[in-house]
Design an enzyme around this catalytic site. Structure first.
Site: not given
Lengths: 494, 95
Positions: A184, A160, A80
């Site tokens: 997330s 996210s 990420k």
């Protein structure tokens, strides 16, 4: 050749690597090719093919020489773009960090490197991890590899960690790091039909992860099976002197928890999660999940967690307050981007207003407000008090059950069109079932259990006691076996 | 709700943000929407409850006050928008 290399799980690939039936270079190349084909999904912000191939070659040499190997030697993964990676641009999907190249590596990604993994690149996220769709990314939205009923790629991957989830679901990496502040990891896992775990707060180091809300942020893995998540978390977790909130506890061997046997385990079903926000199609899959666990020998116990409905507003006050403080460091002095001004204050204002997207600005404003003189007690202190009541709900529940089963998200993946027209508060409702466990700091794993009538995957979450990831993995694997979810996204089916 | 034109100007300044009037109005509307929604927390009796500040199981750790990482000036300066002689450069503050 066995099945397509990009369809393998990590544990299958490790087996083939060890038998020398495939090489890390072959495995890495297959993923790089797939990444190129899947550019329209916009899962990656930065691809690092040369670095990946170089690492894979070294890994293959190491294996051939008989040297000691990492436990994930040669496995290609994605990070990420919230994890600082030394020498590789780290943007937090923001304009303000769009040129930032960290001079250091986050602890979690360093540990994954040390375990022998091969990084393919950095994947998309909502800006500063603020959002549930990747729509707040400065680098554009990621498309969910599951198409809508018309066959078009119009659905959000969740967020996210939406880039991580989409990349894992589409076969653009074997596993990925995610991070979870209020859902997330779990909500995008549910939207994309994959598995992801937010471990206990304090299980993984936060050092080198761009901070959003420090009392809630937690690193975790996302992959295509419970076992793969356990393999990844085993490397990511552990004590770190660089983060004062990491637990000084040994990391158990999560593999040993995967016994498949959950006879006699008590599973709590919280009645407050059957709320008006829960889509009936999701509720149907939840009921299926309950039946699977019962058939596997678990004892199902209805429980009550009365403060559940307050979790979402508490979360938004606490998270935004912490974010407003954490994001004050982006001042146009140290992090690559600056918009000039006549005075120092004007330079700060110009840089920050230009560099942050509107969702980030909204949260900074709200956070600054709830921490400001005259409003601090009414909002921030009150939220922290209600947070304790939510925490106590979990402590109380775990006196009578071993784990809790609940939906991960109230709906299946939504369309961009639908989300564009929603108010901020309406978009926040996507976190309604994940924020309670985030506020309590307990571990929670989301895995796909079935398809809704609309043909989209539905994830359930298995929530456990603090630092009892073992029970979470054990129950989740039993559920995975019973559900036998083998549906593939449209992108993979072709 | 207490989030009016005056508040948003003050809060934006505290956060070192500044926007044109039309954007200001939009943010004000959004934040008032959020503040209306969090009102429901007022119905909870918290008179006997201590705030929960952290769920970390660990006490703050103490270590020897010694340099563990250093000599990174060049690496850190590489990310500075403007630097000179190994220092960050900012607009002039003192006349």
């Amino acid at each position: 050749m066995v099945s397509k290399l990009t369809d393998l799980t990590i544990s299958e690939a490790l087996d083939l690597l060890n038998k020398k039936e495939i090489s890390s270079v072959e495995l890495t190349k297959a993923h790089l090719d797939e990444m190129e084909r899947a550019r329209f999904l916009n899962a990656y912000i930065t691809e690092t093919p040369e670095l990946a191939l170089k690492t894979a070659e070294e890994s293959d040499k190491k294996r051939a020489s008989g040297a000691t190997l990492g436990r994930l030697e040669g496995i290609p993964i994605a990070n990420k773009d919230l994890y600082c990676t030394k020498g590789v641009r780290t943007t937090a999907a923001s304009k303000i960090l769009s040129h930032f190249v960290p001079p250091y590596e986050s602890t979690v990604t360093q540990q994954l490197k040390d375990a022998g993994t091969v990084m393919l690149g950095k994947v998309n996220t909502d800006q500063f991890a603020m959002g549930g769709s990747t729509m707040t990314s400065y680098f554009g939205v990621t498309k969910n590899p599951w198409a809508d009923e018309t066959g078009a790629y119009n659905l959000v991957p969740g967020g996210s960690s939406g880039g991580s989830a989409a990349a894992v679901a589409a076969g653009l990496c074997m596993g990925a790091t995610g991070s979870d502040t209020g859902g997330s990891i779990r909500q995008p896992a549910s939207f994309c039909g994959i598995t992801g775990i937010k471990p206990t707060y304090g299980r993984c180091s936060r050092y080198g992860i761009v901070a959003f809300a420090s009392s809630l942020d937690q690193a975790g893995p996302m992959a295509r099976s419970v076992k793969d998540c356990a393999l990844l978390l085993r490397e990511m977790a552990g004590f770190d002197a660089k983060d004062s909130t990491v637990a000084d506890l040994p990391v158990p061997d999560y593999m040993q928890a995967l016994t498949g046997d959950i006879k006699g385990k008590k599973i709590g079903i919280p009645r407050e999660y059957r709320s008006k926000d829960l889509n009936p199609q999701v509720a149907t899959v939840w009921d299926k999940g309950i039946a699977y666990l019962k058939d596997a020998g678990a004892e199902i116990v209805e429980i009550s967690m009365p403060y559940t409905k307050y979790a979402l507003p508490v979360y938004y006050i606490v998270a935004c307050a912490e974010a407003s403080s954490n994001l004050s460091r982006y001042d146009g002095v140290r992090y690559t981007t600056r918009v000039d001004g006549k005075t120092l204050d004007e330079m700060y204002e110009n840089t920050r207003t230009d560099g942050f997207g509107s969702e980030v600005i909204r949260r900074i404003l709200l956070g600054t407000f709830v921490l400001s003189a005259g409003f601090y007690d009414a909002y921030y202190t009150r939220a922290q008090k209600v947070r304790r009541l939510i925490y106590n709900d979990f402590v109380e529940a775990f006196k009578s059950v071993d784990a809790i089963l609940a939906p991960a998200a109230p709906t299946t993946a939504l369309s961009y069109e639908a989300m564009k027209n929603m108010s901020p508060v309406d978009t926040y409702l996507g976190d309604v079932f994940t924020t309670p466990s985030s506020l309590a700091g307990v571990p929670s794993l989301a895995l796909p259990v079935g398809l809704a009538e609309n043909g989209l995957p539905v994830g359930l979450q298995v929530i456990g006691k603090h630092f009892d990831e073992n029970t979470v993995f054990q129950v989740a694997q039993a559920l995975e076996t019973a559900a036998a979810f083998d549906k593939k996204p449209h992108y993979v089916k072709g | 709700m207490s989030f009016n034109e005056k508040t948003i100007k003050n809060i934006a300044h505290l956060a070192r943000l500044r926007f044109p009037e039309d954007q200001e109005a939009k943010f004000m509307q959004d934040i008032n929407g959020i503040l209306d929604w969090v009102e429901e927390l007022k119905e909870v009796d918290v008179s006997q409850v201590e705030p929960l500040v952290s769920v970390s199981p660990r006490e703050s750790a103490i270590r020897e006050d010694v340099v563990t990482v250093g000599g990174l000036q060049a690496e850190l300066m590489a990310n500075a928008p403007e630097s000179a002689h190994g220092f960050y450069v900012v607009p002039k503050m003192v006349e």
